[in-house]
Motif scaffolding. Structure first.
Motif, PDB file in Angstrom:
ATOM      1  N   LEU A 148     -14.631   7.134 -72.874  1.00  0.00           N
ATOM      2  CA  LEU A 148     -13.272   7.918 -73.334  1.00  0.00           C
ATOM      3  C   LEU A 148     -12.424   8.122 -72.170  1.00  0.00           C
ATOM      4  CD1 LEU A 148     -14.250  11.144 -75.835  1.00  0.00           C
ATOM      5  CD2 LEU A 148     -12.729   9.127 -76.238  1.00  0.00           C
ATOM      6  N   VAL A 149     -12.978   8.548 -70.836  1.00  0.00           N
ATOM      7  CA  VAL A 149     -12.501   8.836 -69.728  1.00  0.00           C
ATOM      8  C   VAL A 149     -11.699   7.742 -68.979  1.00  0.00           C
ATOM      9  CG1 VAL A 149     -12.478   9.490 -67.414  1.00  0.00           C
ATOM     10  CG2 VAL A 149     -13.465  11.007 -69.052  1.00  0.00           C
ATOM     11  N   THR A 181      -7.043  14.339 -81.742  1.00  0.00           N
ATOM     12  CA  THR A 181      -6.883  15.422 -80.773  1.00  0.00           C
ATOM     13  C   THR A 181      -6.480  14.687 -79.178  1.00  0.00           C
ATOM     14  OG1 THR A 181      -8.213  16.848 -82.051  1.00  0.00           O
ATOM     15  CG2 THR A 181      -7.738  17.382 -79.681  1.00  0.00           C
ATOM     16  N   LEU A 182      -7.468  13.635 -79.051  1.00  0.00           N
ATOM     17  CA  LEU A 182      -6.974  13.022 -77.790  1.00  0.00           C
ATOM     18  C   LEU A 182      -5.732  12.368 -77.712  1.00  0.00           C
ATOM     19  CD1 LEU A 182     -10.732  12.069 -76.839  1.00  0.00           C
ATOM     20  CD2 LEU A 182      -9.694  13.955 -75.859  1.00  0.00           C
ATOM     21  N   GLU A 183      -5.535  11.711 -78.987  1.00  0.00           N
ATOM     22  CA  GLU A 183      -4.175  10.736 -78.759  1.00  0.00           C
ATOM     23  C   GLU A 183      -3.264  11.974 -78.572  1.00  0.00           C
ATOM     24  OE1 GLU A 183      -5.163   7.197 -81.462  1.00  0.00           O
ATOM     25  OE2 GLU A 183      -4.589   9.074 -82.467  1.00  0.00           O
ATOM     26  N   ASP A 184      -3.089  13.144 -79.214  1.00  0.00           N
ATOM     27  CA  ASP A 184      -2.010  14.083 -79.019  1.00  0.00           C
ATOM     28  C   ASP A 184      -1.992  14.722 -77.542  1.00  0.00           C
ATOM     29  OD1 ASP A 184      -1.244  13.712 -81.693  1.00  0.00           O
ATOM     30  OD2 ASP A 184      -2.258  15.304 -82.363  1.00  0.00           O
ATOM     31  N   GLU A 185      -3.320  15.149 -77.235  1.00  0.00           N
ATOM     32  CA  GLU A 185      -3.552  15.917 -75.731  1.00  0.00           C
ATOM     33  C   GLU A 185      -2.681  14.791 -74.700  1.00  0.00           C
ATOM     34  OE1 GLU A 185      -3.996  18.533 -73.166  1.00  0.00           O
ATOM     35  OE2 GLU A 185      -4.188  18.748 -75.141  1.00  0.00           O
ATOM     36  N   PHE A 186      -3.192  13.549 -74.769  1.00  0.00           N
ATOM     37  CA  PHE A 186      -2.975  12.565 -73.831  1.00  0.00           C
ATOM     38  C   PHE A 186      -1.810  11.601 -73.923  1.00  0.00           C
ATOM     39  CE2 PHE A 186      -7.329  13.696 -72.674  1.00  0.00           C
ATOM     40  CZ  PHE A 186      -7.135  14.076 -71.818  1.00  0.00           C
ATOM     41  N   MET A 203      -9.299  15.164 -63.739  1.00  0.00           N
ATOM     42  CA  MET A 203      -8.491  15.904 -64.392  1.00  0.00           C
ATOM     43  C   MET A 203      -8.561  15.374 -65.955  1.00  0.00           C
ATOM     44  SD  MET A 203      -5.132  17.504 -64.232  1.00  0.00           S
ATOM     45  CE  MET A 203      -3.694  17.666 -65.508  1.00  0.00           C
ATOM     46  N   VAL A 204      -8.574  14.005 -66.445  1.00  0.00           N
ATOM     47  CA  VAL A 204      -8.643  13.407 -67.514  1.00  0.00           C
ATOM     48  C   VAL A 204     -10.191  14.191 -68.021  1.00  0.00           C
ATOM     49  CG1 VAL A 204      -9.143  11.650 -68.961  1.00  0.00           C
ATOM     50  CG2 VAL A 204      -7.440  11.624 -67.365  1.00  0.00           C
ATOM     51  N   PHE A 205     -11.272  14.044 -67.208  1.00  0.00           N
ATOM     52  CA  PHE A 205     -12.536  14.253 -67.712  1.00  0.00           C
ATOM     53  C   PHE A 205     -12.640  15.932 -67.764  1.00  0.00           C
ATOM     54  CE2 PHE A 205     -16.844  15.517 -65.961  1.00  0.00           C
ATOM     55  CZ  PHE A 205     -17.585  15.091 -67.009  1.00  0.00           C
ATOM     56  N   GLU A 206     -12.029  16.564 -67.124  1.00  0.00           N
ATOM     57  CA  GLU A 206     -11.981  18.084 -67.375  1.00  0.00           C
ATOM     58  C   GLU A 206     -11.160  18.375 -68.597  1.00  0.00           C
ATOM     59  OE1 GLU A 206     -13.624  20.118 -65.473  1.00  0.00           O
ATOM     60  OE2 GLU A 206     -14.241  18.459 -64.250  1.00  0.00           O
ATOM     61  N   THR A 259     -21.217  15.621 -69.595  1.00  0.00           N
ATOM     62  CA  THR A 259     -21.208  14.674 -68.404  1.00  0.00           C
ATOM     63  C   THR A 259     -20.652  13.399 -68.783  1.00  0.00           C
ATOM     64  OG1 THR A 259     -23.218  13.513 -68.647  1.00  0.00           O
ATOM     65  CG2 THR A 259     -23.485  15.669 -67.454  1.00  0.00           C
ATOM     66  N   LEU A 260     -20.291  12.372 -67.856  1.00  0.00           N
ATOM     67  CA  LEU A 260     -19.759  11.308 -68.290  1.00  0.00           C
ATOM     68  C   LEU A 260     -20.656  10.331 -69.054  1.00  0.00           C
ATOM     69  CD1 LEU A 260     -18.109  10.227 -64.934  1.00  0.00           C
ATOM     70  CD2 LEU A 260     -16.983  10.955 -66.864  1.00  0.00           C
TER      71      LEU A 260
END
Length: 75
Positions: free
Chosen positions: A67-68, A44-49, A1-4, A22-23
């Motif tokens: 990151l994942v 962006t990632l901080e906001d998203e997660f 889910m996080v990776f997607e 890919t990873l």
């Protein structure tokens, strides 16, 4: 889910196909991200997660897999 979710964000931000991510994808080398791109991506990632990525961790995040792993371990 996080990776997607990360794949979708990276594909949009760097204009690449999700299938190519890919990873093992290196954010700077494979996606052509410069330091400003990385800062924008991290915000962006901080906001998203709803997670905070400290500056001390940024140097350790080189690949999508990094990151994942960070987000899964800190959210």
């Amino acid at each position: 889910m996080v990776f997607e979710k990360i794949k979708a964000i990276l594909a949009e931000q760097f204009d690449v196909e999700e299938d190519k991510i890919t990873l093992e994808t290196n954010i700077a080398e494979d996606l052509g991200a410069d330091s400003l791109d990385v800062v924008d991506l991290l915000m962006t990632l901080e906001d998203e997660f709803d997670v905070e990525i400290p500056d001390s961790e940024v140097d350790n995040i080189r690949t999508v897999g990094n990151l994942v792993k960070f987000i899964e371990g800190n959210s």
